[in-house]
Motif scaffolding. Structure first.
Motif, PDB file in Angstrom:
ATOM      1  N   MET A   1       4.972 -13.780  -4.889  1.00 20.21           N
ATOM      2  CA  MET A   1       4.782 -12.411  -5.339  1.00 20.21           C
ATOM      3  C   MET A   1       5.036 -11.376  -4.240  1.00 20.21           C
ATOM      4  O   MET A   1       5.637 -10.326  -4.524  1.00 20.21           O
ATOM      5  CB  MET A   1       3.397 -12.225  -5.939  1.00 20.21           C
ATOM      6  N   PRO A   2       4.603 -11.587  -3.000  1.00 21.23           N
ATOM      7  CA  PRO A   2       4.913 -10.576  -1.967  1.00 21.23           C
ATOM      8  C   PRO A   2       6.406 -10.279  -1.873  1.00 21.23           C
ATOM      9  O   PRO A   2       6.804  -9.111  -1.735  1.00 21.23           O
ATOM     10  CB  PRO A   2       4.375 -11.233  -0.686  1.00 21.23           C
ATOM     11  N   ARG A   3       7.227 -11.314  -1.978  1.00 18.27           N
ATOM     12  CA  ARG A   3       8.678 -11.095  -1.911  1.00 18.27           C
ATOM     13  C   ARG A   3       9.156 -10.292  -3.110  1.00 18.27           C
ATOM     14  O   ARG A   3       9.991  -9.382  -2.968  1.00 18.27           O
ATOM     15  CB  ARG A   3       9.385 -12.447  -1.838  1.00 18.27           C
ATOM     16  N   ARG A   4       8.656 -10.594  -4.305  1.00 23.57           N
ATOM     17  CA  ARG A   4       9.058  -9.842  -5.494  1.00 23.57           C
ATOM     18  C   ARG A   4       8.638  -8.391  -5.387  1.00 23.57           C
ATOM     19  O   ARG A   4       9.356  -7.488  -5.835  1.00 23.57           O
ATOM     20  CB  ARG A   4       8.470 -10.492  -6.748  1.00 23.57           C
TER      21      ARG A   4
ATOM     22  N   VAL B   1      10.775   3.105 -12.616  1.00 24.01           N
ATOM     23  CA  VAL B   1      10.600   1.694 -12.257  1.00 24.01           C
ATOM     24  C   VAL B   1       9.179   1.552 -11.720  1.00 24.01           C
ATOM     25  O   VAL B   1       8.726   2.397 -10.943  1.00 24.01           O
ATOM     26  CB  VAL B   1      11.618   1.270 -11.177  1.00 24.01           C
ATOM     27  N   PRO B   2       8.443   0.526 -12.124  1.00 21.03           N
ATOM     28  CA  PRO B   2       7.084   0.358 -11.592  1.00 21.03           C
ATOM     29  C   PRO B   2       7.104   0.246 -10.068  1.00 21.03           C
ATOM     30  O   PRO B   2       7.972  -0.411  -9.494  1.00 21.03           O
ATOM     31  CB  PRO B   2       6.606  -0.955 -12.222  1.00 21.03           C
ATOM     32  N   GLU B   3       6.142   0.883  -9.424  1.00 21.64           N
ATOM     33  CA  GLU B   3       6.029   0.810  -7.980  1.00 21.64           C
ATOM     34  C   GLU B   3       4.718   0.142  -7.602  1.00 21.64           C
ATOM     35  O   GLU B   3       3.670   0.456  -8.171  1.00 21.64           O
ATOM     36  CB  GLU B   3       6.099   2.208  -7.371  1.00 21.64           C
ATOM     37  N   PRO B   4       4.731  -0.786  -6.652  1.00 18.66           N
ATOM     38  CA  PRO B   4       3.483  -1.415  -6.216  1.00 18.66           C
ATOM     39  C   PRO B   4       2.533  -0.368  -5.630  1.00 18.66           C
ATOM     40  O   PRO B   4       2.933   0.465  -4.816  1.00 18.66           O
ATOM     41  CB  PRO B   4       3.941  -2.406  -5.143  1.00 18.66           C
ATOM     42  N   LEU B   5       1.270  -0.418  -6.043  1.00 23.89           N
ATOM     43  CA  LEU B   5       0.273   0.548  -5.596  1.00 23.89           C
ATOM     44  C   LEU B   5      -0.740  -0.049  -4.634  1.00 23.89           C
ATOM     45  O   LEU B   5      -1.469   0.696  -3.976  1.00 23.89           O
ATOM     46  CB  LEU B   5      -0.468   1.128  -6.812  1.00 23.89           C
TER      47      LEU B   5
ATOM     48  N   THR C   1      -3.001  -9.301  -3.635  1.00 22.42           N
ATOM     49  CA  THR C   1      -4.312  -9.901  -3.388  1.00 22.42           C
ATOM     50  C   THR C   1      -4.336 -11.315  -3.939  1.00 22.42           C
ATOM     51  O   THR C   1      -3.844 -11.572  -5.032  1.00 22.42           O
ATOM     52  CB  THR C   1      -5.422  -9.070  -4.068  1.00 22.42           C
ATOM     53  N   ARG C   2      -4.927 -12.220  -3.197  1.00 21.90           N
ATOM     54  CA  ARG C   2      -5.022 -13.617  -3.624  1.00 21.90           C
ATOM     55  C   ARG C   2      -6.427 -13.929  -4.119  1.00 21.90           C
ATOM     56  O   ARG C   2      -7.410 -13.522  -3.522  1.00 21.90           O
ATOM     57  CB  ARG C   2      -4.662 -14.560  -2.476  1.00 21.90           C
TER      58      ARG C   2
ATOM     59  N   THR D   1      -2.472 -14.721  -7.680  1.00 20.49           N
ATOM     60  CA  THR D   1      -2.208 -13.478  -6.955  1.00 20.49           C
ATOM     61  C   THR D   1      -2.161 -12.322  -7.943  1.00 20.49           C
ATOM     62  O   THR D   1      -1.876 -12.514  -9.132  1.00 20.49           O
ATOM     63  CB  THR D   1      -0.864 -13.549  -6.199  1.00 20.49           C
ATOM     64  N   ALA D   2      -2.452 -11.124  -7.448  1.00 17.95           N
ATOM     65  CA  ALA D   2      -2.428  -9.939  -8.312  1.00 17.95           C
ATOM     66  C   ALA D   2      -2.040  -8.725  -7.483  1.00 17.95           C
ATOM     67  O   ALA D   2      -2.262  -8.682  -6.268  1.00 17.95           O
ATOM     68  CB  ALA D   2      -3.796  -9.719  -8.952  1.00 17.95           C
ATOM     69  N   VAL D   3      -1.446  -7.755  -8.161  1.00 15.45           N
ATOM     70  CA  VAL D   3      -1.093  -6.493  -7.526  1.00 15.45           C
ATOM     71  C   VAL D   3      -1.086  -5.410  -8.601  1.00 15.45           C
ATOM     72  O   VAL D   3      -0.711  -5.675  -9.756  1.00 15.45           O
ATOM     73  CB  VAL D   3       0.289  -6.584  -6.827  1.00 15.45           C
TER      74      VAL D   3
END
Length: 219
Positions: free
Chosen positions: A1-4, A20-24, A28-29, A34-36
């Protein structure tokens, strides 16, 4: 997930004419999960079989024309370098029922042998609920870039056949349409992307069952 998420940041900064969705948050593991959190995209999907060819054509061109930066190339899979067709020929075709093996092998070889085009950004799941529109049919945003990769943009055109192949014929040039149909023919482009995005086939038997269901339905 970090790479994605890194790839998503690159794509969100590419100047696309839609959201486009942006990571906020950081990734987190939670044990093995994992979740973001990512930004919200308004709008809603269009019903299957409906869509404006002009709007769909603009969307496909916008994705195809994103500049592939060195960083994006580092983050995304490039199937042309990985023998994608060989994986399918060796792991999937032999598991198909006898009546489908020769036909699907011929279709797969036709897709493999298409003349190469320059690699472009391919969303990889560009259909249904992943494309959000306003009530008056204007494109708002595109979600779920987890299967993004660098390959032939005709893949995204085939995925957008959710709106109907007649619609796609009107939305793209004849050569892109021809290639899209060839990529879709072996066993549905949605299954094909399961190899193109670079993730291993964790459940080959389940993958094959799904393909057989599609083949029987579209026989």
């Amino acid at each position: 997930m970090p790479r994605r998420m890194e790839a998503l940041r690159e794509i969100s900064q590419a100047g696309l004419p839609f959201a486009v969705p942006e990571p906020l948050t950081p990734v987190t593991r939670f044990g093995e999960r994992t979740a973001v959190a990512v930004s919200w995209i308004d709008g809603e999907a269009q019903p299957e079989g409906q869509g404006d060819p002009d709007q769909i054509g603009k969307l496909l061109r916008a994705v195809r024309e994103v500049t592939v930066t060195p960083r994006l190339r580092q983050l995304l899979n490039a199937p042309r370098e990985k023998g994608w067709a060989e994986v399918l020929a060796e792991e999937v075709i032999p598991r198909l029922p006898d009546r489908w093996r020769d036909e699907c092998r011929t279709r797969l070889e036709a897709a493999r042998d298409l003349e190469a085009v320059p690699d472009a950004l391919v969303h990889g799941d560009l259909c249904g609920a992943n494309v959000h529109w306003s009530r008056d049919g204007q494109l708002i945003g595109v979600l779920d870039w987890d299967q993004a990769h660098l390959f032939d943009p005709a893949i995204d055109a085939a995925l957008m056949a959710w709106h109907g192949w007649d619609t796609i014929r009107k939305a793209v040039d004849p050569e892109t349409y021809r290639r899209a149909r060839i990529y879709d023919a072996p066993f549905d482009v949605g299954h094909l992307v399961g190899v193109l995005d670079g993730r291993p086939l964790a459940n080959v038997e389940g993958y094959v069952r799904s393909i057989v269901g599609w083949l029987e339905k579209n026989a």
